[in-house]
Write an enzyme that holds these catalytic residues in place. Structure first.
Site, PDB file in Angstrom:
ATOM      1  N   GLU A   1      -4.262  -3.174  -0.519  1.00 54.78           N
ATOM      2  CA  GLU A   1      -3.542  -1.944  -0.799  1.00 54.78           C
ATOM      3  C   GLU A   1      -2.222  -1.684  -0.498  1.00 54.78           C
ATOM      4  O   GLU A   1      -1.760  -2.410   0.699  1.00 54.78           O
ATOM      5  CB  GLU A   1      -4.245  -0.848   0.080  1.00 54.78           C
ATOM      6  CG  GLU A   1      -4.197   0.419  -0.126  1.00 54.78           C
ATOM      7  CD  GLU A   1      -4.786   1.145  -1.057  1.00 54.78           C
ATOM      8  OE1 GLU A   1      -4.310   2.282  -1.503  1.00 54.78           O
ATOM      9  OE2 GLU A   1      -5.667   0.609  -1.927  1.00 54.78           O
TER      10      GLU A   1
ATOM     11  N   ASP B   1       2.878   9.042   6.932  1.00 58.61           N
ATOM     12  CA  ASP B   1       3.043   7.668   7.844  1.00 58.61           C
ATOM     13  C   ASP B   1       3.613   8.018   9.120  1.00 58.61           C
ATOM     14  O   ASP B   1       4.616   8.556   9.084  1.00 58.61           O
ATOM     15  CB  ASP B   1       3.524   6.840   6.979  1.00 58.61           C
ATOM     16  CG  ASP B   1       2.781   6.206   6.037  1.00 58.61           C
ATOM     17  OD1 ASP B   1       1.692   5.865   5.899  1.00 58.61           O
ATOM     18  OD2 ASP B   1       3.528   6.209   4.551  1.00 58.61           O
TER      19      ASP B   1
END
EC number: 4.2.1.20
Length: 262
Positions: free
Chosen positions: A48, A59
């Site tokens: 990924e 994030d």
């Protein structure tokens, strides 16, 4: 087919998928390629790969920092060059992209998916695009035979989970917790109910992400019914802590992966 082949092989051997996340081009394109080769050699199930973005809202600080490091020299042209290089290095491993919507839309949706196909990419997950906006990308994904992956969040309604399960291809990204990415000491939530609901709607494998940093987390995820895990922050932290020693970085990555796969 690569995801299907991967999951069939893992199922045959009663193993969990282990998919690492790293930001493409972190800390630079040359070392990024060495990191990704190390991951493949270490036996990960799939990759990924994040595309660096200036405002990675999903994030936590570790992965945000990796975006900033990569952005010092990143460009979409260089991203696609490296992706082609990775695919040439290994023809069989599934490769997924994790991107923010602005990157894809500013590049041009159809052009982005066409380039992804050209590079041998198998899937795309858009971190900040709600399922309700899926029609903006799904035609291009289908046209270029790219699997579109959607996120199942812990607070999603049964109706939303049905939509995620129905429309996700390749796998479903089930969040182990709300909030942003980041390594955890313990898996805070029992995700068995959400995974059970997803599996009731679709046979598509469900992978657990957010907070995966220890082998016991994978054991816990398996007990919850997950088909595998995605691990990002713990791995990106190794990169961050060894920026001045490439050999140590690659050895520690190898050791970390070896301790997680079983």
């Amino acid at each position: 087919m690569r995801y299907q082949n991967m999951f069939e092989t893992l199922k045959k051997h009663e193993k969990m998928a282990f998919i690492p996340f790293v930001t493409l081009g972190d800390p630079n394109y040359e070392l990024s390629f060495e990191i990704i080769k190390t991951l493949i050699i270490s036996g990960v199930s799939a990759l990924e790969l994040g595309l660096a973005f200036s405002d990675p809202v999903a994030d936590g600080i570790t992965i945000q920092a990796s975006h900033l490091r990569a952005l010092k020299h990143a460009s979409m042209a260089k991203n696609f060059q490296l992706l082609k290089k990775i695919r040439d290095y290994n023809h069989n491993i599934p490769i997924g992209l994790l991107a923010y919507a602005n990157l894809i839309f500013s590049y041009g949706v159809d052009g982005f998916y066409a380039q992804a196909k050209e590079c041998g990419i198998d899937s795309v997950l858009i971190a900040d695009m709600p399922l309700i906006e899926k029609e903006l990308v799904i035609k291009s994904a289908q046209k270029h035979q790219i699997k579109q992956i959607f996120i199942a969040s812990p607070n999603a309604s049964s109706k939303d989970l049905e939509q995620v399960a129905t429309h996700s291809q390749g796998y479903i990204y089930a969040l182990a917790r709300s909030g942003v990415t980041g390594a955890s000491r313990i898996l805070e939530n029992d995700s068995s109910a959400i995974i059970k609901t997803l599996k009731a709607f679709s046979p598509t494998p469900a992978l657990l992400g957010f907070g995966i940093s220890k082998k016991e987390h994978i054991t816990n995820a398996k007990g919850m019914g997950a088909d595998g895990v995605i691990c990002g922050s713990a791995l990106v932290k190794i990169i961050e802590e060894n920026l001045n020693n490439e050999n140590a970085m690659l050895e520690k990555i190898k050791g970390f992966i070896g301790g997680m796969i079983f």
